[in-house]
Motif scaffolding. Structure first.
Motif, PDB file in Angstrom:
ATOM      1  N   ASN A   1       0.861  -1.192   0.000  1.00  0.00           N
ATOM      2  CA  ASN A   1       0.000   0.000   0.000  1.00  0.00           C
ATOM      3  C   ASN A   1       0.895   1.238   0.000  1.00  0.00           C
ATOM      4  OD1 ASN A   1       0.788   0.335   2.759  1.00  0.00           O
ATOM      5  ND2 ASN A   1      -0.826  -1.089   3.333  1.00  0.00           N
TER       6      ASN A   1
ATOM      7  N   GLN B   1      -3.706   9.878  -5.779  1.00  0.00           N
ATOM      8  CA  GLN B   1      -4.896  10.518  -6.353  1.00  0.00           C
ATOM      9  C   GLN B   1      -4.666  10.989  -7.786  1.00  0.00           C
ATOM     10  OE1 GLN B   1      -7.922  10.732  -5.194  1.00  0.00           O
ATOM     11  NE2 GLN B   1      -7.661  10.085  -3.079  1.00  0.00           N
TER      12      GLN B   1
ATOM     13  N   SER C   1      -6.386  14.410  -1.878  1.00  0.00           N
ATOM     14  CA  SER C   1      -7.564  13.568  -1.648  1.00  0.00           C
ATOM     15  C   SER C   1      -8.713  14.386  -1.075  1.00  0.00           C
ATOM     16  CB  SER C   1      -7.220  12.441  -0.665  1.00  0.00           C
ATOM     17  OG  SER C   1      -6.819  12.989   0.568  1.00  0.00           O
TER      18      SER C   1
ATOM     19  N   PHE D   1      -2.786  13.388   2.328  1.00  0.00           N
ATOM     20  CA  PHE D   1      -3.505  12.304   2.989  1.00  0.00           C
ATOM     21  C   PHE D   1      -2.724  12.013   4.273  1.00  0.00           C
ATOM     22  CE2 PHE D   1      -4.718   7.919   3.784  1.00  0.00           C
ATOM     23  CZ  PHE D   1      -6.084   8.027   3.647  1.00  0.00           C
TER      24      PHE D   1
HETATM   25  C1  LIG Z   1      -3.255  10.619  -1.530  1.00  0.00           C
HETATM   26  C2  LIG Z   1      -3.421   9.344  -0.770  1.00  0.00           C
HETATM   27  N1  LIG Z   1      -2.346   8.724  -0.253  1.00  0.00           N
HETATM   28  C3  LIG Z   1      -2.460   7.569   0.432  1.00  0.00           C
HETATM   29  C4  LIG Z   1      -3.696   6.996   0.657  1.00  0.00           C
HETATM   30  C5  LIG Z   1      -3.817   5.720   1.446  1.00  0.00           C
HETATM   31  O1  LIG Z   1      -2.977   4.784   0.979  1.00  0.00           O
HETATM   32  P1  LIG Z   1      -2.860   3.304   1.552  1.00  0.00           P
HETATM   33  O2  LIG Z   1      -4.090   2.978   2.297  1.00  0.00           O
HETATM   34  O3  LIG Z   1      -2.670   2.502   0.316  1.00  0.00           O
HETATM   35  O4  LIG Z   1      -1.655   3.298   2.414  1.00  0.00           O
HETATM   36  C6  LIG Z   1      -4.850   7.605   0.146  1.00  0.00           C
HETATM   37  C7  LIG Z   1      -6.172   7.000   0.375  1.00  0.00           C
HETATM   38  O5  LIG Z   1      -7.197   7.566   0.222  1.00  0.00           O
HETATM   39  C8  LIG Z   1      -4.707   8.811  -0.574  1.00  0.00           C
HETATM   40  O6  LIG Z   1      -5.775   9.450  -1.062  1.00  0.00           O
END
Ligand SMILES: Cc1ncc(COP(=O)(O)O)c(C=O)c1O
Length: 397
Positions: A80, A187, A159, A107
């Motif tokens: 992730n 995003q 986001s 985020f």
């Molecule tokens: C800009 C951004 N970065 C990271 C994430 C989350 O990433 P992860 O859950 O894959 O670590 C999001 C989730 O909405 C996001 O919008």
């Protein structure tokens, strides 16, 4: 492919008005079928690691091409975004004299990891550049960055309200001070054409379950090859460090001889998520074959512009940049009770989400994509009109 044809590959269009890509994208038919195939493979064959393990390199290469990286050697998989960012952040040689510059339109993950490093005493200062009415003027970065800045970390598209940073300009400022430019591109990936070399991005992290229309459980970390020698050992594992069999037999776990790989695989940890990986492969192919990313400006003109106009006509407040060079395809509509709004639309088969915007209000988050139609935008606007008369929680402009 025309819109009618392309929508056949996005089966959610048969059931819902789905304008919620800032939260998650629906799977394409191809991505879903590929994962079903691998589910069956594991069910009937058990292990097929000879094929599954190198597959990560195969999709890393496809990803590298989409973002304009030099080669797949600059790409690591990450389960992730958060883990990808941690892998990079934990490899930095920081110190009490160093600072990291981020924004308040990040985020949360791109805030918490730096906060954690600071709390552990590994980083001196975390500087948060604050937005002004949903936009971050470049001057704010000029004020925040200095010669002790190690990293400037900015979301490619926010986001929260779809604000799209001028990554190249920020990267120039970062580089003038000797800092690295980090982009959280979750995003943007699948929505906006990205060219890491041209834009001066040193490190980029993304996931695959939003605009690229792939599954969750996968992501990529790009690290420019020329910065690798300056990075140490951080989050890693047996997929990140691979001594030869000879080395393992003759000098088992001899840490004095430990050598980090000269490519981005050093940021890899354990087995890559195999089932999602195949969905990702299909999603990347779909985007490339149908040139979906090149439709970004068309999406803005065809869908986002009338969406914004329609919202404004209702007297509601848009909390996103109206200058489309500073926007992705997400808009935030100020509302006092957006969770209720999300339910209201869901009951009508329209899927949106909500977020807050620092210094502004919570907002209904609407995020159309290339395969949406103007009829779907109109359906949302009609429901918004109904919502504004029934609930009276929309905040007026
Ligand atoms: C800009 C951004 N970065 C990271 C994430 C989350 O990433 P992860 O859950 O894959 O670590 C999001 C989730 O909405 C996001 O919008």
């Amino acid at each position: 492919l025309n819109l009618t044809e392309i929508r056949k590959h996005v089966p959610i269009t048969e059931r819902l008005t789905y304008i919620n890509h800032a939260a998650a994208g629906p799977l394409t038919l191809e991505a879903a079928n590929e994962m079903k195939r691998i589910v069956d493979e594991q069910m009937y064959l058990g292990s097929n690691f000879q094929v599954w393990t190198p597959y990560r390199k195969f999709i890393a290469e496809k990803f590298a091409k989409i973002i304009g990286a030099k080669s797949k050697e600059e790409i690591a998989y990450a389960p992730n975004v958060t883990t990808g960012l941690w892998a990079f952040a934990s490899s930095l040689k920081l110190g009490k004299d160093k600072n990291v510059v981020i924004t308040d339109l990040e985020f949360g993950t791109n805030i918490w990891i730096w906060h954690a490093l600071k709390a552990q005493g590994k980083l001196g200062e975390l500087r948060i550049v604050r937005n002004v009415k949903g936009d971050i003027p470049i001057e704010k970065f000029k004020d925040a960055i200095d010669k002790n800045t190690a990293v400037v970390g900015v979301t490619y598209v926010s986001s929260m309200n779809g604000f799209r940073a001028n990554t190249k300009e920020i990267a120039n400022l970062a580089h003038e001070s000797g800092a690295l430019m980090l982009s959280d591109a979750f995003q943007a990936f699948g929505l906006v054409p990205i060219d890491v070399q041209q834009e001066g991005i040193d490190v980029l992290a993304t996931g695959t379950y939003k605009w690229i229309l792939g599954p969750s459980g996968y992501g990529f970390l790009y690290v420019k090859s020329s910065i690798l020698p300056d990075l140490g050992i951080g989050l890693t594992g047996w997929q990140g460090i691979h001594p030869t069999l000879k080395e393992s037999l003759e000098h088992p776990f001899d840490l004095e001889r430990l050598e980090l790989p000269q490519d981005a695989t050093r940021f890899e940890t354990g087995v890559h998520p195999i089932i999602p990986a195949y969905g990702v492969g299909a999603a990347l192919d779909f985007a490339v074959q149908n040139q979906t990313i090149s439709k970004f400006e068309d999406t803005q003109k065809r869908l986002v512009a009338p969406l914004m106009e329609g919202v404004k006509k209702l007297g509601a407040k848009v909390q996103s940049p109206e200058d489309f060079t500073k926007l992705g395809a997400t808009i935030s509509i100020a509302d006092k009770n957006p969770p209720e709004a999300v339910d209201f639309f869901k009951k009508r088969g329209i899927i949106v989400s909500w977020h807050w915007v620092p210094g502004m209000s919570p907002g209904i988050r609407v995020a159309p994509h290339f395969y949406n139609t103007i009829e779907e935008v109109d359906r949302f606007l009609n429901a918004l009109k109904e919502y504004s008369t029934e609930k009276a929680t929309l905040i007026k402009a």
